[in-house]
Design an enzyme around this catalytic site. Structure first.
Site, PDB file in Angstrom:
ATOM      1  N   HIS A 154      31.868 -34.987  60.350  1.00 19.63           N
ATOM      2  CA  HIS A 154      32.465 -35.374  61.632  1.00 19.63           C
ATOM      3  C   HIS A 154      32.472 -34.239  62.645  1.00 19.63           C
ATOM      4  O   HIS A 154      33.177 -34.304  63.648  1.00 19.63           O
ATOM      5  CB  HIS A 154      33.897 -35.895  61.414  1.00 19.63           C
TER       6      HIS A 154
ATOM      7  N   GLY B 271      42.684 -36.181  49.867  1.00 14.33           N
ATOM      8  CA  GLY B 271      43.399 -36.287  51.139  1.00 14.33           C
ATOM      9  C   GLY B 271      42.709 -37.088  52.217  1.00 14.33           C
ATOM     10  O   GLY B 271      42.725 -36.708  53.380  1.00 14.33           O
TER      11      GLY B 271
HETATM   12  P1  NAD Z   1      43.789 -39.610  57.730  1.00  8.09           P
HETATM   13  O1  NAD Z   1      44.710 -38.920  58.673  1.00  8.09           O
HETATM   14  O2  NAD Z   1      43.360 -40.971  58.012  1.00  8.09           O
HETATM   15  O3  NAD Z   1      44.473 -39.640  56.284  1.00  8.09           O
HETATM   16  C1  NAD Z   1      45.054 -38.530  55.684  1.00  8.09           C
HETATM   17  C2  NAD Z   1      45.254 -38.827  54.216  1.00  8.09           C
HETATM   18  O4  NAD Z   1      45.755 -37.654  53.598  1.00  8.09           O
HETATM   19  C3  NAD Z   1      46.267 -39.945  53.924  1.00  8.09           C
HETATM   20  O5  NAD Z   1      45.703 -40.828  52.993  1.00  8.09           O
HETATM   21  C4  NAD Z   1      47.453 -39.199  53.324  1.00  8.09           C
HETATM   22  O6  NAD Z   1      48.130 -39.963  52.342  1.00  8.09           O
HETATM   23  C5  NAD Z   1      46.800 -37.998  52.715  1.00  8.09           C
HETATM   24  N1  NAD Z   1      47.654 -36.814  52.607  1.00  8.09           N
HETATM   25  C6  NAD Z   1      48.677 -36.442  53.414  1.00  8.09           C
HETATM   26  N2  NAD Z   1      49.173 -35.261  53.018  1.00  8.09           N
HETATM   27  C7  NAD Z   1      48.428 -34.878  51.942  1.00  8.09           C
HETATM   28  C8  NAD Z   1      48.450 -33.739  51.095  1.00  8.09           C
HETATM   29  N3  NAD Z   1      49.309 -32.751  51.289  1.00  8.09           N
HETATM   30  N4  NAD Z   1      47.542 -33.671  50.088  1.00  8.09           N
HETATM   31  C9  NAD Z   1      46.649 -34.667  49.885  1.00  8.09           C
HETATM   32  N5  NAD Z   1      46.590 -35.761  50.662  1.00  8.09           N
HETATM   33  C10 NAD Z   1      47.463 -35.860  51.677  1.00  8.09           C
HETATM   34  O7  NAD Z   1      42.575 -38.616  57.540  1.00  8.09           O
HETATM   35  P2  NAD Z   1      41.052 -38.879  57.160  1.00  8.09           P
HETATM   36  O8  NAD Z   1      40.945 -39.845  56.048  1.00  8.09           O
HETATM   37  O9  NAD Z   1      40.477 -37.526  57.030  1.00  8.09           O
HETATM   38  O10 NAD Z   1      40.360 -39.595  58.407  1.00  8.09           O
HETATM   39  C11 NAD Z   1      40.703 -39.434  59.732  1.00  8.09           C
HETATM   40  C12 NAD Z   1      39.765 -38.661  60.644  1.00  8.09           C
HETATM   41  O11 NAD Z   1      40.626 -37.695  61.154  1.00  8.09           O
HETATM   42  C13 NAD Z   1      38.624 -37.879  60.099  1.00  8.09           C
HETATM   43  O12 NAD Z   1      37.502 -38.300  60.735  1.00  8.09           O
HETATM   44  C14 NAD Z   1      38.880 -36.411  60.513  1.00  8.09           C
HETATM   45  O13 NAD Z   1      37.766 -35.908  61.192  1.00  8.09           O
HETATM   46  C15 NAD Z   1      39.995 -36.490  61.476  1.00  8.09           C
HETATM   47  N6  NAD Z   1      41.048 -35.468  61.362  1.00  8.09           N
HETATM   48  C16 NAD Z   1      40.773 -34.208  60.980  1.00  8.09           C
HETATM   49  C17 NAD Z   1      41.774 -33.272  60.861  1.00  8.09           C
HETATM   50  C18 NAD Z   1      41.417 -31.876  60.433  1.00  8.09           C
HETATM   51  O14 NAD Z   1      40.302 -31.428  60.677  1.00  8.09           O
HETATM   52  N7  NAD Z   1      42.326 -31.172  59.778  1.00  8.09           N
HETATM   53  C19 NAD Z   1      43.096 -33.629  61.132  1.00  8.09           C
HETATM   54  C20 NAD Z   1      43.359 -34.932  61.544  1.00  8.09           C
HETATM   55  C21 NAD Z   1      42.322 -35.848  61.653  1.00  8.09           C
END
Ligand code: NAD
Ligand code: ZN
Length: 253
Positions: A123, A191
């Protein structure tokens, strides 16, 4: 925690002793314990907007300044964040296995910061911007000099070089992942909610091709339907323990 150890021991009784090829899919959850909000967590909202309303080509066409302001807010958070034990465990795993691929949906660059090498950021990356006209790419630090930033070559609008909702994946990148996933022994999904369908599809394909799928997520996800094993724990608290046990198991057998 005693239960976690027991659950891991249980998993190990059911997996082969010879694992040659390992793949990982990570989502926003792996960076949650580094202080970066997930999209669908309680802190996913900004002003009154949901991420799905801002991370789109439509939102950018309508109001590029607003979209960049949202990215700047996220870039400020990410700049201060450091990799957590789950990110570092993946670096150790990469050093251990001959064939290893880390596919991340995250745009935060924390895997690279931790020291992972063979990473595919399906992404994109929040630190990179791309010209909407000439495709010039550039890493832009935060804070930006001007919002929205403009291309140094042609003065057109720059956009974050990330994949937005409704946009197509890079076909070549996907086929590299698919090829690797066809012969992978073990796939960890860490995650990710699975609300973005392409990574779920990739994982399902790997599973159909014989990969053992282990999910780490405190909550149910779209991957949970077909995962062989599920650890309902946070990544930074459970992945290092899982790896300690798995490594011992593989070295012993
Ligand atoms: P999402 O936000 O849809 O889901 C996050 C998932 O992580 C949930 O299922 C949740 O239960 C789980 N989770 C929460 N805390 C956790 C922990 N401590 N350990 C393990 N799991 C945990 O995220 P997604 O599935 O990655 O998809 C959403 C889109 O969001 C992606 O395309 C991504 O590019 C983008 N995104 C990226 C970031 C980043 O780069 N850090 C942050 C937010 C969103
Ligand atoms: Zn340009």
């Amino acid at each position: 925690m005693a239960i976690l150890h027991k659950e891991i021991e249980d998993i190990l009784t059911q997996i082969p002793t010879k694992i040659e090829s390992v793949a990982i899919i990570t989502g926003a959850g792996i960076s949650q314990e580094s202080g970066i909000p997930t999209f669908r967590g309680a802190d996913g909202l900004w002003k009154q907007y949901k991420p799905e309303e801002l991370a789109t080509p439509y939102a950018f066409r309508k109001d590029p300044k607003l979209v960049w302001e949202w990215y700047e807010m996220r870039r400020q958070i990410i700049k201060k964040a450091n990799p957590n034990p789950a990110h570092y465990t993946l670096v150790e795993m990469e050093e251990f296995f001959e064939n290893f691929l880390l596919v991340t949906q995250n745009v935060d660059g924390l895997h690279e910061k931790a020291g992972s090498k063979n990473i595919i950021e399906i992404h994109g990356n929040i630190w990179r911007a791309r010209c909407t006209n000439c495709n010039h790419k550039e890493f832009l630090n935060t804070p930006l000099q001007e919002i929205p930033p403009r291309c140094i070559n042609c003065n057109s609008l720059m956009r974050p070089d990330v994949l937005w909702f409704g946009e197509n994946y890079d076909v070549e990148t996907l086929s590299i992942v698919q090829e690797f996933f066809q012969k992978v022994d073990l796939l960890f999904v860490i995650g990710s909610s699975g609300q973005v369908s392409v990574p779920v599809y990739l994982a399902k394909e790997a599973h159909l091709n014989g990969a053992i799928v282990i999910e780490i997520n405190p909550d149910f996800s779209s991957y949970s339907h077909f995962a062989d094993f599920i650890l309902r724990y946070k990544a930074a608290e459970s992945l290092p323990v899982l790896w300690k046990y798995l490594k011992e198991y593989l070295q012993k057998n």
